[in-house]
Design a protein around this motif. Structure first.
Motif: not given
Length: 441
Positions: A74-92
């Protein structure tokens, strides 16, 4: 009847005190949010026996929320969603509290700390040639190509800043006198006093993303935003459409006021200020004498504004994102601030070359003693050893839109609140940016 729980279970307090952590929870679409049915709460020891509760009864049932951590998936999926929303390739991932900056530094190859005079002077040669080429283009370009010539020259002169930046961190030469001389000369075309900047920048590295104490970039606080209608309007424009040039205000406020420096620093500050004022007194009149006021605008002012665009943009991209917190000194953690709180951003190759890899920024914050020409190798090592904790992006419109339209008034619970959420009528510049800025990464 169902009770919605957000990432929590209940412990009942009363005559039938018991844990319900083991009862079935029906997951909702939102990670960490569940439906808990009332009939699951009150089960007797005999599975056939059920206790019916009237909602009209006056007995009070007390509940205590006990957090349940979301699953790693769930945490990985949440970070992936945030990455796409904010314009990041990866949120650590969050860095564990027990990891220290020393732990991270010890994983870096020793060679990335080595000073190479040939590579250092090669960077000077690249900046000198690219800057001279830019001035030549300004002199020869027709009016409609001048913006391209200004953009090139402003980026080239940013390379001088990076050279001075290495000198200030003692990562340019083994000879410290040479570093001070080159650093001072490299900053002169930018009208930047070398020693004042060095003193303030050292504090930025010592207190990166520390609320109030970080000297590179302060988030707006609510008290400041509400202090004056005039100041509020200036802040909305400054942290909105004019943010890519906000380093001009930072340059004026932080580097020319002797009261902002310790007594032991003032002497060196005065020397740097004297050099800057001498350059202005000699250089500016000479440019005007040879080319006129228009020439001064073309050859100095417009490239200088181009430099400040990169100075502001690099700084805010490196340290500003909705998910990256600023913390008070009693909560601050050096390793988390430098590794988790700094962003790596890939720019077009010609920018990376002219600006000497300054945007390979995470290793620079892990240790400022790493020369700019070794940052790529250091970053590769960090990716191999600490990759899942890194924040990484490629410069794009969505990333810039996120910063300019979302990262405004700082709030400890939410990190940032946008201006248009707390002052909608006065935030027309922010609403305008949301409409006109592209939204693709």
């Amino acid at each position: 009847m169902a009770c919605r729980l957000a990432g929590s279970s209940f412990l009942l307090v009363g005559q039938q005190r018991r844990s319900i952590q083991n009862h079935k929870l029906s997951p909702l679409t939102c990670p960490g949010t569940f439906n808990l049915k009332w009939e699951d709460i009150f089960r007797g020891r005999n599975n056939q026996k059920r206790c019916l509760i009237s909602l009209r009864q006056s007995r009070v049932v007390q509940a205590v929320a006990v957090p349940i951590a979301p699953s790693p998936a769930d945490r990985r999926e949440h970070r992936k969603q945030l990455s796409e929303r904010y314009g990041f390739q990866q949120i650590g991932e969050p860095l564990p509290d027990n990891v220290t900056l020393k732990d991270i530094i010890e994983t870096l190859p020793k060679k990335v700390f080595e000073i190479d005079d040939v590579k250092a002077w090669k960077s000077v040669l690249i900046s000198a040639i690219s800057y001279a080429l830019g001035l030549f283009m300004i002199a020869k370009a027709p009016w409609y190509l001048l913006p391209l010539a200004w953009a090139w020259t402003g980026t080239a002169v940013t390379g001088f800043f990076v050279i001075g930046h290495d000198c200030a961190h003692k990562s340019f030469s083994k000879n410290k006198l040479v570093e001070d001389i080159i650093g001072t000369l490299a900053f002169l075309p930018l009208i930047y006093p070398y020693e004042p900047w060095r003193f303030k920048h050292d504090r930025h590295h010592a207190k990166t993303n520390m609320l109030q104490e970080d000297t590179a970039w302060h988030p707006v606080v609510k008290e400041e935003f509400d202090s004056s209608p005039v100041l509020r309007k200036a802040i909305i424009y400054g942290y909105g459409p004019f943010r890519p040039w906000m380093s001009i205000a930072h340059w004026l406020i932080w580097h020319f006021d002797l009261k902002k420096f310790r007594p032991s620093e003032v002497h060196r500050v005065k020397i740097s200020l004297a050099c800057v004022f001498a350059f202005m007194a000699v250089g500016w009149p000479l440019i005007i004498y040879k080319t006129g006021i228009i020439g001064w605008i073309n050859f100095w002012l417009m490239p200088w504004l181009g430099y400040h665009f990169w100075m502001s943009t690099f700084t805010m991209v490196h340290h500003t994102a909705p998910h990256i917190p600023f913390k008070d000194s009693d909560e601050w953690n050096a390793a988390q601030a430098q590794l988790n709180g700094t962003v790596h951003c890939d720019y077009p190759k010609w920018i990376e070359i002219l600006c000497h890899n300054i945007n390979v920024h995470i290793p620079h914050h892990i240790s400022s003693r790493i020369p700019s020409y070794n940052l790529q190798a250091a970053h590769q090592s960090l990716q191999e050893n600490w990759g899942k904790y890194l924040n990484e992006a490629t410069w794009n419109w969505r990333l810039m839109k996120t910063i300019l339209t979302m990262c405004h008034v700082y709030n400890k619970e939410q990190n940032y609140i946008a201006f248009d959420e707390i002052a909608a009528e006065e935030s027309q510049p922010i609403k305008f940016l949301k409409k006109v800025m592209p939204d693709y990464a």
